[in-house]
Enzyme design. Structure first.
Site, PDB file in Angstrom:
ATOM      1  N   ARG A  26       3.574 -20.504   1.889  1.00 44.64           N
ATOM      2  CA  ARG A  26       4.035 -19.761   3.758  1.00 44.64           C
ATOM      3  C   ARG A  26       4.037 -20.883   4.465  1.00 44.64           C
ATOM      4  O   ARG A  26       3.790 -21.167   5.372  1.00 44.64           O
ATOM      5  CB  ARG A  26       2.057 -19.509   3.251  1.00 44.64           C
ATOM      6  N   ARG A  30       1.326 -19.011  10.509  1.00 41.52           N
ATOM      7  CA  ARG A  30       0.856 -19.483  11.799  1.00 41.52           C
ATOM      8  C   ARG A  30       0.524 -20.525  12.137  1.00 41.52           C
ATOM      9  O   ARG A  30       0.655 -21.562  13.246  1.00 41.52           O
ATOM     10  CB  ARG A  30      -0.937 -19.066  11.958  1.00 41.52           C
ATOM     11  N   ARG A  39       5.316 -12.871  16.063  1.00 41.54           N
ATOM     12  CA  ARG A  39       4.762 -12.264  15.707  1.00 41.54           C
ATOM     13  C   ARG A  39       3.868 -11.384  16.686  1.00 41.54           C
ATOM     14  O   ARG A  39       3.757 -10.810  16.272  1.00 41.54           O
ATOM     15  CB  ARG A  39       2.999 -13.171  14.647  1.00 41.54           C
ATOM     16  N   ASP A  76       4.265  -9.194   2.348  1.00 40.80           N
ATOM     17  CA  ASP A  76       3.208  -9.012   1.744  1.00 40.80           C
ATOM     18  C   ASP A  76       3.283  -9.121   0.450  1.00 40.80           C
ATOM     19  O   ASP A  76       2.995  -7.329   0.435  1.00 40.80           O
ATOM     20  CB  ASP A  76       1.861  -8.871   2.599  1.00 40.80           C
ATOM     21  N   TYR A 153      -7.419  -6.192  -5.130  1.00 44.14           N
ATOM     22  CA  TYR A 153      -7.438  -6.155  -3.951  1.00 44.14           C
ATOM     23  C   TYR A 153      -7.598  -3.995  -3.733  1.00 44.14           C
ATOM     24  O   TYR A 153      -8.199  -3.752  -2.216  1.00 44.14           O
ATOM     25  CB  TYR A 153      -6.052  -6.202  -2.768  1.00 44.14           C
TER      26      TYR A 153
HETATM   27  O1  CP3 Z   1       4.844 -17.975   1.855  1.00 42.77           O
HETATM   28  C1  CP3 Z   1       5.674 -17.640   2.087  1.00 42.77           C
HETATM   29  O2  CP3 Z   1       6.056 -17.159   3.258  1.00 42.77           O
HETATM   30  C2  CP3 Z   1       6.167 -15.488   1.771  1.00 42.77           C
HETATM   31  C3  CP3 Z   1       5.062 -15.148   2.836  1.00 42.77           C
HETATM   32  C4  CP3 Z   1       4.279 -14.255   2.288  1.00 42.77           C
HETATM   33  C5  CP3 Z   1       2.894 -13.881   2.962  1.00 42.77           C
HETATM   34  N1  CP3 Z   1       1.668 -13.543   2.049  1.00 42.77           N
HETATM   35  C6  CP3 Z   1       2.257 -13.694   4.560  1.00 42.77           C
HETATM   36  C7  CP3 Z   1       1.122 -13.887   4.949  1.00 42.77           C
HETATM   37  C8  CP3 Z   1       3.689 -13.865   0.677  1.00 42.77           C
HETATM   38  C9  CP3 Z   1       4.201 -14.826  -0.469  1.00 42.77           C
HETATM   39  C10 CP3 Z   1       2.450 -13.621   0.424  1.00 42.77           C
HETATM   40  C11 CP3 Z   1       1.531 -13.329  -0.602  1.00 42.77           C
HETATM   41  C12 CP3 Z   1      -0.007 -13.179  -0.401  1.00 42.77           C
HETATM   42  N2  CP3 Z   1      -0.330 -12.231   0.243  1.00 42.77           N
HETATM   43  C13 CP3 Z   1      -0.625 -12.894  -1.472  1.00 42.77           C
HETATM   44  C14 CP3 Z   1      -0.825 -14.440  -3.009  1.00 42.77           C
HETATM   45  C15 CP3 Z   1      -0.871 -15.675  -1.724  1.00 42.77           C
HETATM   46  C16 CP3 Z   1      -1.447 -16.442  -1.987  1.00 42.77           C
HETATM   47  O3  CP3 Z   1      -2.058 -17.025  -0.838  1.00 42.77           O
HETATM   48  O4  CP3 Z   1      -2.414 -16.044  -3.169  1.00 42.77           O
HETATM   49  C17 CP3 Z   1      -1.907 -12.831  -1.019  1.00 42.77           C
HETATM   50  C18 CP3 Z   1      -3.172 -12.624  -2.202  1.00 42.77           C
HETATM   51  C19 CP3 Z   1      -1.686 -11.682  -0.086  1.00 42.77           C
HETATM   52  C20 CP3 Z   1      -2.094 -10.862   0.711  1.00 42.77           C
HETATM   53  C21 CP3 Z   1      -2.877 -11.789   2.166  1.00 42.77           C
HETATM   54  N3  CP3 Z   1      -2.326 -11.788   2.320  1.00 42.77           N
HETATM   55  C22 CP3 Z   1      -4.535 -12.519   2.743  1.00 42.77           C
HETATM   56  C23 CP3 Z   1      -5.140 -12.595   1.237  1.00 42.77           C
HETATM   57  C24 CP3 Z   1      -4.316 -12.116   3.597  1.00 42.77           C
HETATM   58  C25 CP3 Z   1      -5.126 -13.161   4.693  1.00 42.77           C
HETATM   59  C26 CP3 Z   1      -5.553 -13.883   4.723  1.00 42.77           C
HETATM   60  C27 CP3 Z   1      -4.877 -14.730   5.069  1.00 42.77           C
HETATM   61  O5  CP3 Z   1      -3.997 -16.109   5.156  1.00 42.77           O
HETATM   62  O6  CP3 Z   1      -4.950 -14.477   6.473  1.00 42.77           O
HETATM   63  C28 CP3 Z   1      -2.694 -12.465   4.183  1.00 42.77           C
HETATM   64  C29 CP3 Z   1      -2.719 -12.301   5.523  1.00 42.77           C
HETATM   65  C30 CP3 Z   1      -1.101 -13.149   5.414  1.00 42.77           C
HETATM   66  N4  CP3 Z   1       0.022 -12.953   4.746  1.00 42.77           N
HETATM   67  C31 CP3 Z   1      -0.148 -14.231   6.461  1.00 42.77           C
HETATM   68  C32 CP3 Z   1       0.548 -14.425   6.132  1.00 42.77           C
HETATM   69  C33 CP3 Z   1       1.692 -15.526   6.846  1.00 42.77           C
HETATM   70  C34 CP3 Z   1      -1.247 -14.462   8.152  1.00 42.77           C
HETATM   71  C35 CP3 Z   1      -1.260 -13.258   8.630  1.00 42.77           C
HETATM   72  C36 CP3 Z   1      -0.803 -13.478   9.900  1.00 42.77           C
HETATM   73  O7  CP3 Z   1       0.421 -13.866  10.453  1.00 42.77           O
HETATM   74  O8  CP3 Z   1      -2.242 -13.073  10.129  1.00 42.77           O
END
Ligand code: CP3
Length: 344
Positions: A26, A30, A39, A76, A153
């Site tokens: 990540r 944010r 974003r 994602d 999911y």
């Molecule tokens: O790591 C990186 O920088 C690359 C991008 C990336 C994102 N999600 C961007 C993201 C990667 C590799 C993921 C993987 C992901 N997404 C996983 C597996 C890794 C983990 O965290 O266990 C999972 C379970 C998801 C599903 C997901 N996406 C959830 C549950 C959420 C909401 C929770 C949260 O952190 O807000 C997301 C949103 C998400 N994916 C964000 C980002 C940067 C935040 C979104 C935003 O900008 O509002």
């Protein structure tokens, strides 16, 4: 610089390096003001994922700011269910929501694997842009969710803490669960192969919820799908390193490495580095596992934990990373502190 000479690629090839290469899960996120601005420009998280120019921009932001050794494609894991025909939206402050798949009728509404690329083509475009814009020494990592994690999911329609809806479906309607897993497995392999063809040098498979699988089902639903995906990738593109992340699998990470033959295993914060160095590192490069909370709390504890984690893995192939994603509350200045502690 040739791909094989990059630090991350050398560690993945089994080399022990004097200073470990580093990136963060990540890392585009944010906690960075420049991410929040891009974003906002995109409109929403999903619009950002599907906008190749802006997705490439946020991927590059942490590279410019910190000089990480790897960039991970900005996308994602839930784009694959969306490409298979599930509805997907994000509720601000809560997380993802999806239309659910719990019956044969729901499965029948999903599209075929071949059709996913219509939705996912902007992601391949992002990879192409990154391939040309990343610094010569930076490794580009593609990724996907592992089938079990993606299935949790799709079945629950949201994140849950113990994956009870998915475990219930296993017990109540195994044929539907298995058919869903097969569909996701094939889609994931096809998606990762396209990412590689667009320029990803490494791919990572995130099994964030593998720790929720009952022990006896770990082989069937974490290891076997990973093997199927890896076999398809290796058949199409031998030599592309694969990082597995069987999160919260505990000591089952060893069986995961043995059975899948991944080049690297990412470990979460719960894993004892001394155990992982002794048991996992002789079999694969290890990646991890600093507690992301330390990037909020900072100070001497951050410096000490960074140095201790790196020291534990100093005698084998290793990539420094967090045990899970950096959180929005993290202080960007603490990332500099971590990097100074690591690189001197
Ligand atoms: O790591 C990186 O920088 C690359 C991008 C990336 C994102 N999600 C961007 C993201 C990667 C590799 C993921 C993987 C992901 N997404 C996983 C597996 C890794 C983990 O965290 O266990 C999972 C379970 C998801 C599903 C997901 N996406 C959830 C549950 C959420 C909401 C929770 C949260 O952190 O807000 C997301 C949103 C998400 N994916 C964000 C980002 C940067 C935040 C979104 C935003 O900008 O509002």
């Amino acid at each position: 610089m040739q791909s094989k000479d990059k630090l991350v690629m050398r560690a993945l090839g089994g080399e022990t390096l004097p200073t470990p290469p580093v990136w963060m899960m990540r890392q585009a996120g944010r906690y960075l003001p420049e991410y929040r601005a891009t974003r906002a420009e995109a409109g929403s998280f999903l619009e950002l994922c599907y906008n190749p120019e802006l997705a490439a921009e946020v991927t590059l932001q942490p590279i410019r700011r910190y000089g990480f050794d790897a960039a991970i494609l900005f996308a994602d894991i839930l784009l694959v269910p969306q490409a298979l025909g599930a509805d997907l939206w994000f509720v601000e402050g809560e997380g993802p929501r999806l239309s659910t798949v719990t019956s044969q009728a729901d499965l029948d509404k999903l599209g075929p694997v071949d059709a996913i690329h219509d939705t996912l083509s902007p992601i391949y475009e992002t990879v192409k842009i990154l391939k040309s814009e990343l610094p010569a020494e930076t490794t580009l990592i593609g990724f996907a969710g592992a089938p079990w994690t993606v299935a949790t999911y799709m079945i629950a329609g949201r994140g849950t803490k113990d994956q009870a809806p998915s475990r219930s479906l296993i017990y109540q309607n195994r044929p539907v669960f298995d058919a869903l897993m097969d569909r996701i497995t094939d889609a994931t392999a096809a998606y990762l192969i396209k990412q590689i063809e667009a320029g990803a040098e490494v791919v990572k498979l995130f099994d964030s919820w593998s720790g929720a699988l009952p022990g006896a089902l770990f082989d069937q639903y974490a290891i076997q799908p990973a093997i199927k995906i890896i076999n398809q990738i290796r058949a199409a593109h031998p030599g592309v390193p694969i990082i597995g992340f069987p999160r919260q699998a505990g000591e089952k990470a060893e069986a995961f490495i043995d059975a899948t033959g991944v080049e690297a295993c990412a470990i979460d914060t719960s894993v004892d580095p001394a155990w992982a160095a002794r048991v996992l590192q002789p079999k694969a490069c290890v990646q991890g596992n600093l507690d992301p909370l330390l990037l909020i709390t900072g100070g001497d504890a951050l410096i000490k934990a960074t140095q201790e984690t790196a020291a534990a893995f100093a005698n084998g192939p290793y990539i420094f990373n967090l045990g899970h994603g950096i959180t929005p509350e993290a202080d960007p200045a603490n990332v500099d502190v971590m990097l100074r502690a690591l690189r001197g």
